[in-house]
Design an enzyme around this catalytic site. Structure first.
Site, PDB file in Angstrom:
ATOM      1  N   ASP A 113       0.185   1.785  -6.957  1.00  0.00           N
ATOM      2  CA  ASP A 113       0.954   2.887  -6.360  1.00  0.00           C
ATOM      3  C   ASP A 113       0.645   4.156  -7.153  1.00  0.00           C
ATOM      4  O   ASP A 113      -0.375   4.812  -6.907  1.00  0.00           O
ATOM      5  CB  ASP A 113       2.436   2.500  -6.363  1.00  0.00           C
ATOM      6  CG  ASP A 113       3.334   3.566  -5.751  1.00  0.00           C
ATOM      7  OD1 ASP A 113       2.827   4.445  -5.042  1.00  0.00           O
ATOM      8  OD2 ASP A 113       4.561   3.497  -5.971  1.00  0.00           O
ATOM      9  N   PHE A 163       7.266   2.382   1.449  1.00  0.00           N
ATOM     10  CA  PHE A 163       7.799   1.382   0.542  1.00  0.00           C
ATOM     11  C   PHE A 163       7.816   0.035   1.259  1.00  0.00           C
ATOM     12  O   PHE A 163       8.345  -0.098   2.360  1.00  0.00           O
ATOM     13  CB  PHE A 163       9.216   1.750   0.080  1.00  0.00           C
ATOM     14  CG  PHE A 163       9.648   0.947  -1.107  1.00  0.00           C
ATOM     15  CD1 PHE A 163       9.266   1.317  -2.394  1.00  0.00           C
ATOM     16  CD2 PHE A 163      10.411  -0.196  -0.950  1.00  0.00           C
ATOM     17  CE1 PHE A 163       9.632   0.550  -3.492  1.00  0.00           C
ATOM     18  CE2 PHE A 163      10.788  -0.966  -2.045  1.00  0.00           C
ATOM     19  CZ  PHE A 163      10.400  -0.590  -3.318  1.00  0.00           C
TER      20      PHE A 163
END
Ligand code: IMP
Ligand code: MG
Length: 190
Positions: A113, A163
């Site tokens: 990420d 997410f």
């Protein structure tokens, strides 16, 4: 649990196929590195380092595709305390193995990420002068999510900057047991 989940981004079948292919590529590359450095491929010089807790499910599947003599040494890195969904900087939450010199190291994580977790680990591992270092992630968010660039040798799937949970990934500790990669419904985020 399922009532909290939104869209499925990666199905169970797609994960299984991809993990098998990644295992095959990783095993053959490791054998190549070992031959090149004069190491006996059956000598047990491969160390897999899964990053807890997100890499647990992926690691369990991946290692069964690696017909090599290897050892597992888990590490913990803390970056997402409680319900936060963005990295607040990272720190080691357990000790990194200190005996990686001359060994073939494979770091396994669930997702790339911001890059802070794997960037920190890569730096700390390289300092120990291993024979080789590889990073394997199941998922990768787009470049725009990165706070630091990290070379990652194996990527299962590129996903949008959303997410996600499932197959080891959590929100506030939950949903790791969901067998697919899915988004969360907005009303499940609180
Ligand atoms: P980093 O931001 O690249 O350092 O990633 C740190 C960790 O954050 C990853 O290993 C995951 O455990 C977690 N993480 C990042 N993105 C997500 C996500 O979309 N869902 C669940 N966990 C995530
Ligand atoms: Mg993690």
């Amino acid at each position: 649990m399922r009532a909290d989940l939104g869209e499925t981004l990666v199905t169970r079948e797609a994960i299984a196929r991809r993990v098998e292919a990644m295992g095959r590529a990783l095993a053959s590359d490791l054998e190549g590195s070992m031959r090149a450095s004069g190491d006996d491929p059956s000598g047990g010089n491969v160390v897999l380092i899964p990053v807890l807790t997100g890499a647990l499910v992926f690691t369990a599947d991946l290692i069964r595709e690696l017909p090599l003599k290897l050892s597992l040494r888990v590490v913990a890195v803390s970056s997402y305390p409680g319900k936060s969904m963005a990295s607040k900087g990272v720190k080691m939450a357990s000790e990194l193995p200190g005996d990686l010199r001359g060994r073939h190291v494979v770091v396994v994580d669930d997702i790339l990420d911001s890059g802070q977790t794997l960037g920190l680990l890569r730096d700390l591992i390289v300092e120990q002068e291993p024979a080789s270092v590889r990073i394997v992630v199941l998922l990768r968010k787009p470049e725009s999510a990165r706070k630091r660039a990290v070379p990652v040798e194996y990527v299962g799937f590129d996903i949008p900057d959303a997410f996600v949970v499932g197959y080891g990934l959590d929100y506030d500790g939950f949903y790791r047991n969901h067998p697919e990669i899915a988004t969360l419904r907005p009303d499940a985020i609180g």
